[in-house]
Design a protein around this motif. Structure first.
Motif, mmCIF file in Angstrom:
data_model
loop_
_atom_site.group_PDB
_atom_site.id
_atom_site.type_symbol
_atom_site.label_atom_id
_atom_site.label_comp_id
_atom_site.label_asym_id
_atom_site.label_seq_id
_atom_site.Cartn_x
_atom_site.Cartn_y
_atom_site.Cartn_z
ATOM 1 N N LEU A 363 11.714 -5.028 6.674
ATOM 2 C CA LEU A 363 11.583 -4.342 5.389
ATOM 3 C C LEU A 363 10.100 -4.381 5.016
ATOM 4 O O LEU A 363 9.524 -5.464 4.847
ATOM 5 C CB LEU A 363 12.415 -5.029 4.311
ATOM 6 N N PRO A 364 9.444 -3.220 4.883
ATOM 7 C CA PRO A 364 7.997 -3.217 4.672
ATOM 8 C C PRO A 364 7.602 -3.839 3.340
ATOM 9 O O PRO A 364 8.392 -3.893 2.398
ATOM 10 C CB PRO A 364 7.642 -1.727 4.722
ATOM 11 N N ALA A 365 6.363 -4.310 3.283
ATOM 12 C CA ALA A 365 5.834 -4.901 2.056
ATOM 13 C C ALA A 365 5.640 -3.807 1.000
ATOM 14 O O ALA A 365 5.429 -2.636 1.315
ATOM 15 C CB ALA A 365 4.513 -5.607 2.340
ATOM 16 N N ILE A 366 5.714 -4.199 -0.258
ATOM 17 C CA ILE A 366 5.467 -3.284 -1.386
ATOM 18 C C ILE A 366 4.206 -3.760 -2.092
ATOM 19 O O ILE A 366 4.083 -4.927 -2.481
ATOM 20 C CB ILE A 366 6.664 -3.275 -2.364
ATOM 21 N N ARG A 367 3.239 -2.844 -2.259
ATOM 22 C CA ARG A 367 1.965 -3.175 -2.908
ATOM 23 C C ARG A 367 1.713 -2.177 -4.032
ATOM 24 O O ARG A 367 1.755 -0.959 -3.812
ATOM 25 C CB ARG A 367 0.811 -3.122 -1.900
#
Length: 576
Positions: A363-367
């Protein structure tokens, strides 16, 4: 008994005589002082004398409203007439009856400088003009701590960025028993202004004098760089002192000009502008790492918290998921709370996640970049990536990967055997039950929504009371909507308080919840989102027209109680 009848008849004769054959002989004007400071009230006494000729012919046609008076309106616009009073007296000189009329006016200067009370006329008499000197500041013998009433303004910052929150505090100090009071609210055409809850009331000593204090706080979001110059805050009221004497209270103060800085160059140009005291991401519902079972029903909840921004300014949260996980997001939930320090908002995004294919997934990081107004630096709110291993049978068949190195040939068709068929439990049965559960949830939501919109059995059928003040406020609101003005939310809150005084709205969110209209909430959210975008956009015609129609529906909403439709909430509830 005879004396009781003769006395009122005699008084009527005297007043009647002042109406008809009387001749005015002189008119004098006496101010209580010729120099006063801004915010003070001038008492002006005007006296006129008349010869009385008693006449019984019009005794029964007497009307107090026909009594003459000087043309005091000539003092405007240099002075505002706050109150007026008149009394009569009769005296006999050498057998001739003379009536004296005394008028008392309370005048408030509208500006500083040399002001003139012009000559006034009453019948055939004319007064001499009087010059009044109005100076700035406070009288040396009457410092702020000894005044009957005064306003103090303060802000939490000396300068702000565009669309950054500025908290304005208004404190009204007054002594005595307040009978009537009107305290204006901050206004600016290029700023969004939100009230920070209900007013506070307390007592405070200043220079040995005990004052009652009314405190109001506002969050102000300037929409244009430059200088933020708010209009002065005004107060006018009446109070009785310890001796029962009526006093007129009046004051005004203006906040200093606040510099408004543009978006800093260090901020990413392709990201929404988010100036806040704090901004953070939080996640719930998923394990930080480990194994996930294929076909499991998981719920992921991501929450964005912000201090110093309304919820409408928060950007949508990313929804990227790998192909091995199916995502079914719900509608985002936005909420704004008011505190003494400003607005506190949240954006919550919930989604149902279903692993459908075995293997390792990320699950990709959220920035989310934002500008920290406390440290004056660029920062990022981050949710780190999460790695999982999906175990068990795949919930869907893996899609074949085409081989680009060889020409396409039709696949050979072979009869399917029982071993080649996917397990029934992992395909049709799973999706059948999932569809059934989602359908039942949707049906239950629809029923609850329909029931919430039905009018209650005790609701009155009469429409809310309309008056000129509410009508004027509504016209200003519609004008702001048509122009796509940043003042729309402030006008909405002002009008709603007049239209539905029993609700005691504190924020625009309270009005939206009371309206219970998804279109009103959606169009208002769209309007504020465009106003808060980094590159400010013109509000679309669709949003303006839709918001106007939603406001029409809200205005026609029926009152909730008959008694609540009369009167505005008082400035000073603690004196009730």
């Amino acid at each position: 008994m005879v004396k009781r009848i003769l006395l009122p008849v005699f008084l009527l004769l005297i007043q009647l005589a002042a109406l008809h054959p009387a001749q005015a002989s002189e008119l004098s004007v006496e101010p209580d002082r010729t120099q006063l400071y801004e915010g003070e009230v001038l008492t002006l006494t005007v006296r006129g004398s008349m010869e009385i000729d008693l006449n019984l012919s019009n005794l029964f046609n007497f009307d107090l409203s026909d009594l003459p008076s000087p043309d005091i309106e000539k003092v405007e616009p240099d002075f505002e007439i706050l109150a007026r009073n008149q009394r009569y007296s009769v005296q006999t000189v050498n057998g001739d009856m003379t009536g004296e009329i005394t008028w008392t006016y309370q005048l408030a200067p509208t500006r500083t400088g040399k002001l003139t009370i012009p000559e006034l006329t009453f019948k055939d008499a004319t007064s001499e003009p009087v010059e009044i000197d109005v100076v700035t500041g406070t009288a040396p013998s009457q410092e702020a701590g000894a005044r009957d009433s005064f306003i103090e303004l303060s802000a939490d910052k000396a300068e702000v960025y565009v669309q950054e929150q500025l908290v304005l505090t208004i404190q009204l100090f007054f002594s005595g028993n307040l009978i009537r009071g009107e305290l204006s609210e901050p206004e600016h055409p290029d700023a969004i202004i939100e009230s920070l809850g209900k007013q506070r009331e307390f007592t405070r000593y200043r220079d040995g004098v005990r004052y009652r204090v009314v405190e109001r706080r506002y969050a102000i979001f300037p929409q244009q760089p430059g200088q933020l110059s708010l209009a002065p805050i005004h107060f006018e009221g009446q109070a009785r002192d310890a001796n029962g004497q009526l006093k007129f209270l009046r004051d005004q103060q203006q906040l200093y000009d606040v510099p408004v800085k543009p978006v800093p160059d260090a901020y990413p140009a392709d990201q929404p502008w988010l100036p806040a005291r704090s901004l953070a991401l939080a996640e719930d519902g998923l394990p930080p790492a480990g194994e996930l079972n294929a076909g499991a029903n998981l719920t992921r909840k991501i929450t964005l918290h912000a201090d110093g921004l309304p919820a409408e300014a928060l950007p949508p949260l990313p929804q990227e998921t790998p192909a091995a996980i199916r995502s079914y997001p719900e509608s985002p939930l936005r909420n704004t709370e008011t505190t003494v320090d400003g607005l506190r908002s949240t954006l919550q995004q919930e989604a149902a996640l279903v692993p459908v294919q075995a293997g390792d997934v990320v699950l990709p990081a959220i920035r989310i970049p934002w500008w920290n107004t406390e440290t004056d630096q660029l920062e990022q709110a981050i949710l780190p990536e999460r790695r999982y291993t999906i175990t068990g049978n795949s919930a869907i068949a893996a899609a074949p990967v085409p081989d680009n190195s060889a020409p396409e040939t039709p696949p050979a068709t072979t009869p399917a055997t029982a071993d080649d068929q996917p397990p029934a439990d992992s395909t049709g049965s799973f999706w059948l039950w999932l569809s059934l559960v989602l359908g039942l949830l949707w049906l239950a939501t629809l029923v609850l929504w329909w029931l919430s919109r039905k009018p209650s059995g005790g609701a009155l059928s009469s429409e809310p009371l309309e008056d000129d003040t509410e009508k004027h406020a509504y016209e200003q609101l519609i004008r702001a909507v048509k122009n796509g003005s940043a003042d729309t939310t402030g006008q909405l809150l002002h009008w709603a308080r007049l239209r539905f005084p029993e609700q005691r709205f504190a924020t625009v969110s309270d009005v939206v919840r009371f309206g219970d209209d998804p279109e009103l909430a959606g169009h208002l959210e769209q309007l504020q989102a465009q106003l808060f975008s980094q590159h400010q956009q013109a509000v679309s015609n669709e949003a303006r027209q839709g918001l106007g129609k939603a406001l029409e529906r809200l205005r026609k909403r029926k009152a909730q109680s008959e008694d609540s439709r009369y009167g505005l909430p008082p400035l000073n509830p603690i004196s009730r």
